[in-house]
Design an enzyme around this catalytic site. Structure first.
Site, PDB file in Angstrom:
ATOM      1  N   GLN A  74     -36.389 -27.932  50.571  1.00 44.89           N
ATOM      2  CA  GLN A  74     -35.409 -28.592  51.471  1.00 44.89           C
ATOM      3  C   GLN A  74     -35.850 -28.970  52.738  1.00 44.89           C
ATOM      4  O   GLN A  74     -36.474 -28.222  53.656  1.00 44.89           O
ATOM      5  CB  GLN A  74     -34.452 -27.268  51.795  1.00 44.89           C
ATOM      6  CG  GLN A  74     -33.606 -26.612  50.528  1.00 44.89           C
ATOM      7  CD  GLN A  74     -33.139 -25.340  50.631  1.00 44.89           C
ATOM      8  OE1 GLN A  74     -33.849 -24.702  51.307  1.00 44.89           O
ATOM      9  NE2 GLN A  74     -31.993 -25.037  49.931  1.00 44.89           N
ATOM     10  N   ARG A 132     -38.790 -30.747  43.456  1.00 44.37           N
ATOM     11  CA  ARG A 132     -37.576 -31.594  43.853  1.00 44.37           C
ATOM     12  C   ARG A 132     -37.467 -31.433  45.420  1.00 44.37           C
ATOM     13  O   ARG A 132     -37.461 -30.426  45.798  1.00 44.37           O
ATOM     14  CB  ARG A 132     -36.500 -31.244  43.127  1.00 44.37           C
ATOM     15  CG  ARG A 132     -35.142 -32.024  43.835  1.00 44.37           C
ATOM     16  CD  ARG A 132     -33.839 -31.200  43.421  1.00 44.37           C
ATOM     17  NE  ARG A 132     -33.417 -31.111  42.001  1.00 44.37           N
ATOM     18  CZ  ARG A 132     -32.807 -30.344  41.426  1.00 44.37           C
ATOM     19  NH1 ARG A 132     -32.339 -29.347  42.178  1.00 44.37           N
ATOM     20  NH2 ARG A 132     -32.439 -30.382  40.155  1.00 44.37           N
ATOM     21  N   GLY A 174     -31.269 -30.413  51.829  1.00 44.69           N
ATOM     22  CA  GLY A 174     -31.008 -28.963  51.985  1.00 44.69           C
ATOM     23  C   GLY A 174     -29.621 -28.823  52.164  1.00 44.69           C
ATOM     24  O   GLY A 174     -29.002 -29.413  53.055  1.00 44.69           O
ATOM     25  N   THR A 222     -31.811 -37.642  46.713  1.00 41.22           N
ATOM     26  CA  THR A 222     -30.849 -38.273  48.000  1.00 41.22           C
ATOM     27  C   THR A 222     -29.983 -39.180  47.637  1.00 41.22           C
ATOM     28  O   THR A 222     -30.500 -39.996  46.574  1.00 41.22           O
ATOM     29  CB  THR A 222     -31.988 -38.692  48.864  1.00 41.22           C
ATOM     30  OG1 THR A 222     -31.243 -38.841  50.181  1.00 41.22           O
ATOM     31  CG2 THR A 222     -32.773 -39.713  48.667  1.00 41.22           C
ATOM     32  N   ASP A 258     -33.288 -24.392  41.248  1.00 37.63           N
ATOM     33  CA  ASP A 258     -32.831 -24.946  42.405  1.00 37.63           C
ATOM     34  C   ASP A 258     -33.329 -23.886  43.690  1.00 37.63           C
ATOM     35  O   ASP A 258     -33.539 -22.770  43.327  1.00 37.63           O
ATOM     36  CB  ASP A 258     -31.231 -24.814  42.331  1.00 37.63           C
ATOM     37  CG  ASP A 258     -30.628 -25.890  41.415  1.00 37.63           C
ATOM     38  OD1 ASP A 258     -31.569 -26.919  40.938  1.00 37.63           O
ATOM     39  OD2 ASP A 258     -29.480 -25.758  41.256  1.00 37.63           O
TER      40      ASP A 258
HETATM   41  C1  LIG Z   1     -29.887 -33.862  42.367  1.00 31.66           C
HETATM   42  C2  LIG Z   1     -29.932 -33.116  43.465  1.00 31.66           C
HETATM   43  C3  LIG Z   1     -30.222 -31.858  43.709  1.00 31.66           C
HETATM   44  C4  LIG Z   1     -30.147 -31.039  44.597  1.00 31.66           C
HETATM   45  N1  LIG Z   1     -30.413 -29.742  44.650  1.00 31.66           N
HETATM   46  C5  LIG Z   1     -30.238 -29.159  45.738  1.00 31.66           C
HETATM   47  C6  LIG Z   1     -30.993 -27.850  45.915  1.00 31.66           C
HETATM   48  O1  LIG Z   1     -31.405 -27.226  44.805  1.00 31.66           O
HETATM   49  N2  LIG Z   1     -30.794 -27.018  46.900  1.00 31.66           N
HETATM   50  C7  LIG Z   1     -30.121 -27.469  48.050  1.00 31.66           C
HETATM   51  O2  LIG Z   1     -29.936 -27.008  49.196  1.00 31.66           O
HETATM   52  N3  LIG Z   1     -29.581 -28.724  47.995  1.00 31.66           N
HETATM   53  C8  LIG Z   1     -29.635 -29.375  46.821  1.00 31.66           C
HETATM   54  N4  LIG Z   1     -29.275 -30.741  46.864  1.00 31.66           N
HETATM   55  C9  LIG Z   1     -28.202 -31.322  48.000  1.00 31.66           C
HETATM   56  C10 LIG Z   1     -29.221 -31.807  49.128  1.00 31.66           C
HETATM   57  O3  LIG Z   1     -29.843 -30.846  49.700  1.00 31.66           O
HETATM   58  C11 LIG Z   1     -28.163 -32.644  50.040  1.00 31.66           C
HETATM   59  O4  LIG Z   1     -27.230 -31.797  50.484  1.00 31.66           O
HETATM   60  C12 LIG Z   1     -27.420 -33.722  49.511  1.00 31.66           C
HETATM   61  O5  LIG Z   1     -27.949 -34.387  48.598  1.00 31.66           O
HETATM   62  C13 LIG Z   1     -26.767 -34.804  50.537  1.00 31.66           C
HETATM   63  O6  LIG Z   1     -27.812 -35.207  51.486  1.00 31.66           O
HETATM   64  P1  LIG Z   1     -28.327 -36.777  51.067  1.00 31.66           P
HETATM   65  O7  LIG Z   1     -29.797 -36.775  51.144  1.00 31.66           O
HETATM   66  O8  LIG Z   1     -27.720 -37.457  49.846  1.00 31.66           O
HETATM   67  O9  LIG Z   1     -28.092 -37.228  52.527  1.00 31.66           O
HETATM   68  P2  LIG Z   1     -26.425 -37.526  53.326  1.00 31.66           P
HETATM   69  O10 LIG Z   1     -26.877 -38.137  54.632  1.00 31.66           O
HETATM   70  O11 LIG Z   1     -26.053 -36.194  53.568  1.00 31.66           O
HETATM   71  O12 LIG Z   1     -25.731 -38.648  52.279  1.00 31.66           O
HETATM   72  C14 LIG Z   1     -25.983 -39.740  52.293  1.00 31.66           C
HETATM   73  C15 LIG Z   1     -24.598 -40.381  51.784  1.00 31.66           C
HETATM   74  O13 LIG Z   1     -24.479 -40.125  50.588  1.00 31.66           O
HETATM   75  C16 LIG Z   1     -22.904 -39.330  50.185  1.00 31.66           C
HETATM   76  N5  LIG Z   1     -23.118 -38.003  49.916  1.00 31.66           N
HETATM   77  C17 LIG Z   1     -23.817 -37.328  50.192  1.00 31.66           C
HETATM   78  N6  LIG Z   1     -23.613 -36.014  49.238  1.00 31.66           N
HETATM   79  C18 LIG Z   1     -22.382 -36.270  49.079  1.00 31.66           C
HETATM   80  C19 LIG Z   1     -21.440 -35.537  48.198  1.00 31.66           C
HETATM   81  N7  LIG Z   1     -21.875 -34.052  47.746  1.00 31.66           N
HETATM   82  N8  LIG Z   1     -20.215 -36.018  47.834  1.00 31.66           N
HETATM   83  C20 LIG Z   1     -19.917 -37.126  48.158  1.00 31.66           C
HETATM   84  N9  LIG Z   1     -20.767 -38.042  48.905  1.00 31.66           N
HETATM   85  C21 LIG Z   1     -21.938 -37.405  49.141  1.00 31.66           C
HETATM   86  C22 LIG Z   1     -22.456 -39.871  51.545  1.00 31.66           C
HETATM   87  O14 LIG Z   1     -21.757 -40.972  51.211  1.00 31.66           O
HETATM   88  C23 LIG Z   1     -23.451 -39.745  52.592  1.00 31.66           C
HETATM   89  O15 LIG Z   1     -23.119 -40.592  53.798  1.00 31.66           O
HETATM   90  C24 LIG Z   1     -29.444 -31.565  45.644  1.00 31.66           C
HETATM   91  C25 LIG Z   1     -28.965 -33.057  45.587  1.00 31.66           C
HETATM   92  C26 LIG Z   1     -29.298 -33.690  44.619  1.00 31.66           C
HETATM   93  C27 LIG Z   1     -28.967 -35.361  44.828  1.00 31.66           C
END
Ligand SMILES: Cc1cc2nc3c(=O)[nH]c(=O)nc-3n(C[C@H](O)[C@H](O)[C@H](O)COP(=O)(O)OP(=O)(O)OC[C@H]3O[C@@H](n4cnc5c(N)ncnc54)[C@H](O)[C@@H]3O)c2cc1C
Length: 302
Positions: free
Chosen positions: A155, A174, A178, A216, A125
């Site tokens: 990220q 991945r 971020g 995402t 991660d």
């Molecule tokens: C499998 C996976 C691994 C990841 N690993 C890392 C990592 O190693 N380092 C890092 O910095 N980040 C990591 N992330 C988190 C990522 O960076 C984002 O912060 C997170 O995925 C939200 O971004 P989004 O692309 O879903 O878009 P967004 O625009 O944030 O979300 C789209 C929609 O999804 C829903 N949503 C998103 N996140 C959440 C939540 N936590 N709870 C409830 N609803 C939510 C909401 O409805 C939102 O409107 C990871 C995410 C995933 C899916």
């Protein structure tokens, strides 16, 4: 940060632990390995893969970091014993990065040694920007030592990421937006630029021969990723989608129905409470999601 987000973040430590547990139960398998195995088994039955995260960041001493590595080894043994389709995601600070680079590397090597005999993958991660260079160095050194089933995370919100994606050509990466809030000098803050960086980085990874794990819940990005995959006529051995446990499951079902591989990130561990609070305090946007959840669950109870 909206007023509501700010209120949720400020008030959260005062909320009874069992209420936080209820709120976070959708996103965290539970405190024990058995909880994680049960959740992974259910996901596998739905045609979804898993990557399991043992909760624990910023450990205080070497023995704590080694204990987390041992929990990963136990998890990998259990996946094999129970015939589960799962791999692991490790956090460098949980394995001791802030205590020393060499300690962290030894612990990651311990996890890899348990994963490799059964062809399981170890995802490293990406944490906040104070760890980016060390984390990418760790990945490169492991790759150069001949470990092929290990890969980092990039990220898209970081301005450096398109260049990192070029540099990582061929690796399994991945890509996510971020979660950490960074200085504006190094991070895009507005969604159009974060999305733009995501699409450009993904195209760069795919064109560079990487295996891309597209992490995402943003439907717009899922559609863009599907377009890039279609345009390149890529087969499913070149990419997978990834989502967090409990987040937008209906989008996950659509991804699977569209014929893509989907891997769900499954956190578990005794530190579930600290993890929930820290995530909320680091990124108040999530507080809004939790508040929304709370609102919805209150609504449903009526
Ligand atoms: C499998 C996976 C691994 C990841 N690993 C890392 C990592 O190693 N380092 C890092 O910095 N980040 C990591 N992330 C988190 C990522 O960076 C984002 O912060 C997170 O995925 C939200 O971004 P989004 O692309 O879903 O878009 P967004 O625009 O944030 O979300 C789209 C929609 O999804 C829903 N949503 C998103 N996140 C959440 C939540 N936590 N709870 C409830 N609803 C939510 C909401 O409805 C939102 O409107 C990871 C995410 C995933 C899916």
């Amino acid at each position: 940060m909206t007023l509501l987000d700010r209120a949720v973040v400020t008030l959260l430590p005062a909320v009874p632990k069992r209420v936080v547990r209820t709120l976070s139960s959708r996103y965290i398998a539970g405190p024990t390995l058995e909880d994680a195995l049960r959740v992974v088994s259910g996901l596998n039955a739905e045609g979804k893969l898993a990557t399991v995260d043992v909760l624990g960041e910023e450990v205080a001493d070497a023995s704590e970091a080694e204990a987390i590595a041992a929990e990963y080894v136990a998890a990998l043994d259990a996946f094999e014993r129970e015939g589960l389709d799962a791999n692991v995601s490790v956090k460098p600070t949980g394995l001791g990065l802030k205590l020393g680079y060499d300690l962290c590397k030894r612990n990651v090597e311990t996890v890899i040694a348990a994963a490799e005999p059964t062809n399981r993958f170890v995802r490293i991660d990406m944490e906040d920007s104070s760890t980016t260079d060390d984390t990418l160095r760790l990945f490169r050194e492991l790759r150069d030592a001949g470990h092929t089933r290990v890969g980092p995370v990039l990220q898209a919100s970081l301005k450096r990421t398109v260049a990192d994606a070029e540099e990582l050509a061929g690796a399994s990466v991945r890509l996510c937006k971020g979660i950490y809030i960074e200085p504006e000098s190094i991070q895009f803050r507005d969604d159009p630029r974060v999305r733009g960086s995501f699409v450009k980085s993904l195209a760069t990874l795919l064109d560079g021969g990487s295996y891309a794990a597209i992490a995402t819940h943003d439907e717009w990005l899922v559609d863009e990723a599907e377009r890039l995959i279609r345009e390149r006529a890529l087969t499913p051995d070149r990419y997978e989608f990834q989502m967090l446990l409990g987040v937008r499951p209906e989008l996950g079902d659509r991804i699977v129905a569209d014929g893509h591989r989907l891997r769900i990130y499954v956190p578990f561990g005794r530190q579930w409470y600290e993890y929930s609070l820290r995530r909320l305090q680091e990124n108040p946007k999530i507080a809004g999601y939790v508040a929304g959840d709370l609102g919805r669950s209150l609504f449903r109870r009526r």
